[in-house]
Design a protein around this motif. Structure first.
Motif, short mmCIF file in Angstrom:
data_model
loop_
_atom_site.label_atom_id
_atom_site.label_comp_id
_atom_site.label_asym_id
_atom_site.label_seq_id
_atom_site.Cartn_x
_atom_site.Cartn_y
_atom_site.Cartn_z
N THR A 139 0.83 -1.20 0.00
CA THR A 139 0.00 0.00 0.00
C THR A 139 0.87 1.26 0.00
O THR A 139 0.63 2.19 -0.78
CB THR A 139 -0.95 -0.01 1.22
N ARG A 140 1.90 1.29 0.85
CA ARG A 140 2.81 2.45 0.88
C ARG A 140 3.51 2.65 -0.45
O ARG A 140 3.80 3.77 -0.85
CB ARG A 140 3.85 2.29 2.00
N ALA A 141 3.80 1.55 -1.14
CA ALA A 141 4.49 1.63 -2.44
C ALA A 141 3.53 1.92 -3.59
O ALA A 141 3.97 2.12 -4.72
CB ALA A 141 5.22 0.31 -2.71
N GLY A 142 2.22 1.96 -3.31
CA GLY A 142 1.24 2.21 -4.37
C GLY A 142 1.06 1.03 -5.30
O GLY A 142 0.69 1.21 -6.47
N ILE A 143 1.31 -0.19 -4.80
CA ILE A 143 1.18 -1.40 -5.61
C ILE A 143 -0.15 -2.06 -5.28
O ILE A 143 -0.44 -2.35 -4.11
CB ILE A 143 2.35 -2.36 -5.34
N ASP A 144 -0.96 -2.31 -6.32
CA ASP A 144 -2.25 -2.97 -6.13
C ASP A 144 -2.05 -4.44 -5.84
O ASP A 144 -1.13 -5.07 -6.37
CB ASP A 144 -3.11 -2.83 -7.40
N TYR A 145 -2.91 -4.99 -5.01
CA TYR A 145 -2.85 -6.42 -4.68
C TYR A 145 -4.23 -6.92 -4.33
O TYR A 145 -5.15 -6.15 -4.04
CB TYR A 145 -1.87 -6.68 -3.52
N VAL A 146 -4.37 -8.25 -4.37
CA VAL A 146 -5.60 -8.92 -3.99
C VAL A 146 -5.22 -10.02 -3.01
O VAL A 146 -4.37 -10.86 -3.32
CB VAL A 146 -6.31 -9.54 -5.22
N SER A 147 -5.83 -10.02 -1.84
CA SER A 147 -5.58 -11.09 -0.87
C SER A 147 -6.28 -12.35 -1.35
O SER A 147 -7.45 -12.31 -1.75
CB SER A 147 -6.13 -10.70 0.50
N VAL A 148 -5.56 -13.46 -1.32
CA VAL A 148 -6.13 -14.75 -1.71
C VAL A 148 -6.53 -15.50 -0.45
O VAL A 148 -7.63 -16.02 -0.36
CB VAL A 148 -5.13 -15.57 -2.56
N ALA A 186 -0.05 -9.60 -6.46
CA ALA A 186 0.26 -8.18 -6.62
C ALA A 186 0.42 -7.85 -8.09
O ALA A 186 0.90 -8.67 -8.87
CB ALA A 186 1.55 -7.84 -5.87
N ILE A 187 0.00 -6.66 -8.47
CA ILE A 187 0.14 -6.19 -9.84
C ILE A 187 1.19 -5.08 -9.84
O ILE A 187 1.01 -4.03 -9.22
CB ILE A 187 -1.20 -5.66 -10.38
N TYR A 188 2.29 -5.35 -10.52
CA TYR A 188 3.40 -4.41 -10.57
C TYR A 188 3.79 -4.21 -12.03
O TYR A 188 4.17 -5.16 -12.71
CB TYR A 188 4.58 -4.97 -9.76
N ARG A 189 3.66 -2.98 -12.51
CA ARG A 189 3.92 -2.66 -13.92
C ARG A 189 3.15 -3.60 -14.85
O ARG A 189 3.68 -4.09 -15.81
CB ARG A 189 5.40 -2.72 -14.23
N THR A 190 1.94 -3.87 -14.55
CA THR A 190 1.00 -4.76 -15.25
C THR A 190 1.39 -6.23 -15.19
O THR A 190 0.70 -7.06 -15.75
CB THR A 190 0.71 -4.34 -16.72
N GLY A 191 2.47 -6.57 -14.50
CA GLY A 191 2.82 -7.98 -14.28
C GLY A 191 2.08 -8.48 -13.05
O GLY A 191 1.70 -7.70 -12.17
#
Length: 97
Positions: free
Chosen positions: A24-33, A40-45
């Motif tokens: 969250t601090r890094a601004g990276i989207d994620y979904v808890s499984v 996590a979605i990082y640079r569309t990866g």
């Protein structure tokens, strides 16, 4: 989704880490499984992050795998391994930068 050629990394953290808080601090989207895994979605990866046996909110070790490489237009010429290394660096610094 994943194949044997997907880059992966094992990270030992110097202190207990709340993985979702770092993302969250890094601004990276994620979904808890579940308690010990998130995507996590990082640079569309898409990166699979597993913290077993600890929970993602109280982790000492991470297993990270690049499940899906970023779209070529968003990869900036970086390989999947380089993007995995960049993503892993977020945890090494705790995103204090």
């Amino acid at each position: 989704m994943s194949d044997s050629a997907s880059p992966s990394a094992s990270i030992s953290l110097s202190e207990t880490t709340d993985v979702p808080a770092v993302l969250t601090r890094a601004g990276i989207d994620y979904v808890s499984v579940h308690d010990q895994r998130l995507l996590a979605i990082y640079r569309t990866g898409i990166f699979n992050v597993v913290t077993e046996p600890e929970s993602v909110s109280n982790a000492h070790t991470l297993e990270i795998e690049c499940w899906e490489a970023p779209l070529p237009s968003r990869a900036d010429g970086s390989s999947s391994q380089e993007l995995l290394d960049d993503f892993a660096a977020v945890f090494e610094r705790g995103d204090k930068s």
